[in-house]
Design a protein around this motif. Structure first.
Motif, PDB file in Angstrom:
ATOM      1  N   MET A   1      30.010 -25.651   1.566  1.00  0.00           N
ATOM      2  CA  MET A   1      29.171 -24.439   2.362  1.00  0.00           C
ATOM      3  C   MET A   1      27.794 -24.457   1.933  1.00  0.00           C
ATOM      4  O   MET A   1      27.149 -25.007   1.235  1.00  0.00           O
ATOM      5  N   TRP A   2      26.908 -23.566   3.078  1.00  0.00           N
ATOM      6  CA  TRP A   2      25.308 -23.770   2.790  1.00  0.00           C
ATOM      7  C   TRP A   2      25.248 -22.959   1.603  1.00  0.00           C
ATOM      8  O   TRP A   2      25.472 -21.941   1.222  1.00  0.00           O
ATOM      9  N   ARG A   3      24.355 -23.722   0.545  1.00  0.00           N
ATOM     10  CA  ARG A   3      24.168 -23.009  -0.578  1.00  0.00           C
ATOM     11  C   ARG A   3      22.561 -22.572  -0.603  1.00  0.00           C
ATOM     12  O   ARG A   3      21.624 -23.375  -0.576  1.00  0.00           O
ATOM     13  N   ILE A   4      22.688 -21.508  -0.487  1.00  0.00           N
ATOM     14  CA  ILE A   4      21.072 -20.855   0.038  1.00  0.00           C
ATOM     15  C   ILE A   4      20.260 -20.700  -1.319  1.00  0.00           C
ATOM     16  O   ILE A   4      18.995 -20.895  -1.032  1.00  0.00           O
ATOM     17  N   THR A   5      20.579 -20.558  -2.639  1.00  0.00           N
ATOM     18  CA  THR A   5      19.762 -20.294  -3.679  1.00  0.00           C
ATOM     19  C   THR A   5      19.047 -21.343  -3.898  1.00  0.00           C
ATOM     20  O   THR A   5      17.760 -21.070  -4.311  1.00  0.00           O
ATOM     21  N   LEU A   6      19.369 -22.649  -3.831  1.00  0.00           N
ATOM     22  CA  LEU A   6      18.542 -23.592  -4.286  1.00  0.00           C
ATOM     23  C   LEU A   6      17.188 -23.838  -3.558  1.00  0.00           C
ATOM     24  O   LEU A   6      16.339 -24.247  -4.191  1.00  0.00           O
ATOM     25  N   TYR A   7      17.198 -23.232  -2.230  1.00  0.00           N
ATOM     26  CA  TYR A   7      16.045 -23.495  -1.305  1.00  0.00           C
ATOM     27  C   TYR A   7      15.059 -22.267  -1.144  1.00  0.00           C
ATOM     28  O   TYR A   7      14.009 -22.512  -0.606  1.00  0.00           O
ATOM     29  N   PHE A   8      15.535 -21.329  -1.757  1.00  0.00           N
ATOM     30  CA  PHE A   8      14.627 -20.032  -1.558  1.00  0.00           C
ATOM     31  C   PHE A   8      13.126 -20.505  -2.039  1.00  0.00           C
ATOM     32  O   PHE A   8      12.151 -19.698  -1.639  1.00  0.00           O
ATOM     33  N   PHE A   9      12.974 -21.077  -3.188  1.00  0.00           N
ATOM     34  CA  PHE A   9      11.695 -21.394  -3.766  1.00  0.00           C
ATOM     35  C   PHE A   9      10.888 -22.313  -2.830  1.00  0.00           C
ATOM     36  O   PHE A   9       9.560 -22.353  -3.166  1.00  0.00           O
ATOM     37  N   ILE A  10      11.259 -23.115  -2.053  1.00  0.00           N
ATOM     38  CA  ILE A  10      10.620 -23.841  -1.294  1.00  0.00           C
ATOM     39  C   ILE A  10      10.329 -23.266   0.373  1.00  0.00           C
ATOM     40  O   ILE A  10       9.840 -23.876   0.915  1.00  0.00           O
ATOM     41  N   LEU A  11      10.795 -22.161   0.498  1.00  0.00           N
ATOM     42  CA  LEU A  11      10.626 -21.457   1.765  1.00  0.00           C
ATOM     43  C   LEU A  11       9.109 -21.090   2.007  1.00  0.00           C
ATOM     44  O   LEU A  11       8.473 -20.429   0.981  1.00  0.00           O
ATOM     45  N   PHE A  12       8.730 -21.272   3.110  1.00  0.00           N
ATOM     46  CA  PHE A  12       7.675 -20.902   3.726  1.00  0.00           C
ATOM     47  C   PHE A  12       7.742 -19.440   4.438  1.00  0.00           C
ATOM     48  O   PHE A  12       8.687 -19.449   5.101  1.00  0.00           O
ATOM     49  N   THR A  13       6.744 -18.248   4.525  1.00  0.00           N
ATOM     50  CA  THR A  13       7.085 -17.370   5.153  1.00  0.00           C
ATOM     51  C   THR A  13       6.402 -17.439   6.541  1.00  0.00           C
ATOM     52  O   THR A  13       5.693 -18.064   6.885  1.00  0.00           O
ATOM     53  N   ILE A  14       7.224 -17.314   7.514  1.00  0.00           N
ATOM     54  CA  ILE A  14       7.158 -17.513   8.878  1.00  0.00           C
ATOM     55  C   ILE A  14       7.564 -16.175   9.641  1.00  0.00           C
ATOM     56  O   ILE A  14       8.230 -15.642   9.649  1.00  0.00           O
ATOM     57  N   ASP A  15       6.306 -15.705  10.390  1.00  0.00           N
ATOM     58  CA  ASP A  15       6.372 -14.491  10.968  1.00  0.00           C
ATOM     59  C   ASP A  15       7.006 -14.835  12.400  1.00  0.00           C
ATOM     60  O   ASP A  15       7.495 -15.960  12.937  1.00  0.00           O
ATOM     61  N   SER A  16       7.501 -13.786  13.047  1.00  0.00           N
ATOM     62  CA  SER A  16       8.056 -13.655  14.067  1.00  0.00           C
ATOM     63  C   SER A  16       7.241 -14.055  15.248  1.00  0.00           C
ATOM     64  O   SER A  16       7.643 -14.659  16.253  1.00  0.00           O
ATOM     65  N   THR A  17       5.881 -14.009  15.017  1.00  0.00           N
ATOM     66  CA  THR A  17       4.992 -14.625  15.879  1.00  0.00           C
ATOM     67  C   THR A  17       4.671 -15.922  15.769  1.00  0.00           C
ATOM     68  O   THR A  17       4.564 -16.232  14.322  1.00  0.00           O
ATOM     69  N   LEU A  18       4.469 -16.689  16.798  1.00  0.00           N
ATOM     70  CA  LEU A  18       4.083 -18.159  16.413  1.00  0.00           C
ATOM     71  C   LEU A  18       2.708 -18.568  15.835  1.00  0.00           C
ATOM     72  O   LEU A  18       1.946 -17.824  16.023  1.00  0.00           O
ATOM     73  N   VAL A  19       2.627 -19.548  15.321  1.00  0.00           N
ATOM     74  CA  VAL A  19       1.587 -20.038  14.562  1.00  0.00           C
ATOM     75  C   VAL A  19       0.367 -20.043  15.779  1.00  0.00           C
ATOM     76  O   VAL A  19       0.580 -20.891  16.728  1.00  0.00           O
TER      77      VAL A  19
ATOM     78  N   ASN B   1      20.502 -35.332   6.635  1.00  0.00           N
ATOM     79  CA  ASN B   1      21.713 -35.166   5.843  1.00  0.00           C
ATOM     80  C   ASN B   1      22.124 -33.794   5.709  1.00  0.00           C
ATOM     81  O   ASN B   1      22.319 -33.169   4.587  1.00  0.00           O
ATOM     82  N   LEU B   2      22.670 -33.248   6.763  1.00  0.00           N
ATOM     83  CA  LEU B   2      22.993 -31.725   6.706  1.00  0.00           C
ATOM     84  C   LEU B   2      24.324 -31.686   5.740  1.00  0.00           C
ATOM     85  O   LEU B   2      24.713 -30.735   5.224  1.00  0.00           O
ATOM     86  N   TYR B   3      25.095 -32.603   5.803  1.00  0.00           N
ATOM     87  CA  TYR B   3      26.417 -32.716   5.162  1.00  0.00           C
ATOM     88  C   TYR B   3      26.137 -32.376   3.460  1.00  0.00           C
ATOM     89  O   TYR B   3      26.604 -31.539   2.874  1.00  0.00           O
ATOM     90  N   SER B   4      25.047 -33.341   2.945  1.00  0.00           N
ATOM     91  CA  SER B   4      24.807 -33.399   1.676  1.00  0.00           C
ATOM     92  C   SER B   4      24.022 -31.898   1.445  1.00  0.00           C
ATOM     93  O   SER B   4      24.103 -31.134   0.303  1.00  0.00           O
ATOM     94  N   MET B   5      22.958 -31.843   2.320  1.00  0.00           N
ATOM     95  CA  MET B   5      22.372 -30.414   2.113  1.00  0.00           C
ATOM     96  C   MET B   5      23.272 -29.046   2.108  1.00  0.00           C
ATOM     97  O   MET B   5      23.028 -28.310   1.146  1.00  0.00           O
ATOM     98  N   GLN B   6      24.372 -29.090   2.621  1.00  0.00           N
ATOM     99  CA  GLN B   6      25.402 -28.096   2.656  1.00  0.00           C
ATOM    100  C   GLN B   6      26.165 -27.911   1.370  1.00  0.00           C
ATOM    101  O   GLN B   6      26.617 -26.929   1.005  1.00  0.00           O
ATOM    102  N   ALA B   7      26.322 -29.246   0.734  1.00  0.00           N
ATOM    103  CA  ALA B   7      27.160 -29.185  -0.536  1.00  0.00           C
ATOM    104  C   ALA B   7      26.399 -29.251  -1.734  1.00  0.00           C
ATOM    105  O   ALA B   7      27.030 -29.227  -2.883  1.00  0.00           O
ATOM    106  N   SER B   8      25.130 -28.867  -1.791  1.00  0.00           N
ATOM    107  CA  SER B   8      24.393 -29.176  -2.897  1.00  0.00           C
ATOM    108  C   SER B   8      24.546 -28.219  -3.977  1.00  0.00           C
ATOM    109  O   SER B   8      24.563 -28.851  -5.100  1.00  0.00           O
ATOM    110  N   THR B   9      24.450 -26.939  -3.939  1.00  0.00           N
ATOM    111  CA  THR B   9      24.603 -26.128  -5.093  1.00  0.00           C
ATOM    112  C   THR B   9      25.637 -25.006  -4.924  1.00  0.00           C
ATOM    113  O   THR B   9      26.223 -24.992  -4.000  1.00  0.00           O
ATOM    114  N   SER B  10      25.576 -24.226  -5.715  1.00  0.00           N
ATOM    115  CA  SER B  10      26.723 -23.100  -5.720  1.00  0.00           C
ATOM    116  C   SER B  10      25.954 -21.841  -5.024  1.00  0.00           C
ATOM    117  O   SER B  10      24.855 -21.643  -4.982  1.00  0.00           O
TER     118      SER B  10
END
Length: 348
Positions: free
Chosen positions: A1-19, A268-277
């Motif tokens: 399943m998608w493991r959300i926590t691992l990736y929050f630290f690399i998220l960039f803030t994206i507004d609803s308005t486009l760049v 590799n969505l498969y590995s991305m989905q299975a990465s962390t808790s």
């Protein structure tokens, strides 16, 4: 399943308005199924539609556009990262010179094989999406200066398809004989053989910067838990998907080695989905909305309140937060989930 926590630290803030500013590529062409559809199925005679609430509840203006999620798709976020002022429009609504920015050809229920998804009604399979692309090219010829291939060479292309060839065709033995006729590896080879011709045709049309999505763990979706009456991921389904993904990586490597100026990359969505808790309190097994018998959202039903803590909007499709996380991972510098390069490297 998608493991959300691992990736929050690399998220960039994206507004609803486009760049603002110039886009990093002149155009962006999108192929695929319901994971990428932004409204092509709205005009089709099919039950596989999402142009109603609660879909789109978090899209700007709370508009159910035909996206199979609560907000934006992976490709919507990629278009922002590319610097486009507006999202890429569906083929069904393409207007005049707007096709210079690109077109979204994706269609819910579509597959690599032409008969995939037929029990739901009309859909635009990969073969027809390529025909629609060629129609678009014929229109572009009068809009660009010089050979149209010189323009197309500079664009980005994403293809996210194949899930329905398993969900709808291989594992629906009541509706199709496929699962009883072919062993897992045999079926994967059949799909890859067809997909190879389709990707070759895309290259022959002028595409050079091509992102190919592998299949996710479709045995870990709410629909799989219900259909197989399981509380755990369905290994039989995931193992079939892994066979396909392994062959797809080899195909990408082969194209890069043999085709002149070809730049294919595998996601590799498969590995991305299975990465962390998963983070504490997140829901990885249930849909955010009330499900119909086909595992899409019940029209006008009330969705879950904290949609950022749910991985799935309905029985199959990720929520917007998952799409945002994935888009940032695959766009930015190399990591173990892209092969051989990220999208930012691909376009440069």
């Amino acid at each position: 399943m998608w493991r959300i926590t691992l990736y929050f630290f690399i998220l960039f803030t994206i507004d609803s308005t486009l760049v603002n500013g110039e886009s990093k590529v002149p155009c962006f062409f999108i192929f695929g199924d319901s994971l990428s559809d932004v409204g092509n199925n709205n005009i089709l005679n099919t039950t596989d539609k999402s142009n109603y609430l609660p879909y789109g509840v978090d899209f700007p203006g709370q508009i159910p556009t035909g996206r199979f999620t609560n907000g934006r798709t992976i490709e919507d976020f990629i278009s922002q990262l590319l610097g486009f002022q507006r999202y890429i429009n569906p083929y069904s609504t393409q207007m005049d010179k707007d096709i210079l920015r690109g077109v979204n050809f994706a269609s819910g229920a579509a597959g690599i094989l032409p008969k995939t998804g037929s029990r739901w009604g009309d859909r635009v399979g990969m073969d027809q999406q390529l025909k629609n692309f060629n129609t678009t090219i014929s229109k572009l010829k009068s809009m660009v200066g010089g050979p149209v291939t010189n323009y197309l060479n500079k664009c980005l292309y994403t293809i996210n398809i194949g899930s329905n060839d398993y969900i709808d065709k291989y594992f629906m033995t009541k509706n199709y004989p496929t699962g009883n006729q072919f062993a897992t590896n045999q079926y994967a080879r059949q799909l890859i053989a067809r997909y190879k011709l389709q990707l070759q045709a895309l290259y022959d049309s002028g595409a050079r910067k091509i992102t190919v999505f592998g299949l996710p763990q479709i045995g870990c979706t709410p629909a799989a838990f219900i259909r197989f009456n399981s509380t755990k991921c369905v290994n039989e389904v995931n193992q079939a998907v892994e066979a396909f993904n392994t062959m797809l990586v080899s195909l990408v490597d082969s194209f890069n080695a043999k085709l002149h100026m070809a730049n294919f990359t595998f996601i590799n969505l498969y590995s991305m989905q299975a990465s962390t808790s998963p983070p504490s309190g997140s829901d990885t097994k249930h849909a955010c909305c009330k499900l119909r018998s086909d595992f899409l959202c019940e029209p006008l039903s009330t969705p879950c309140q904290n949609r950022k803590s749910y991985e799935f909007m309905d029985g199959f499709h990720p929520t917007e937060i998952v799409n945002e996380i994935v888009s940032n991972i695959i766009f930015n510098p190399p990591n173990s989930f892209v092969h051989p390069m990220s999208i930012s490297q691909l376009i440069n």
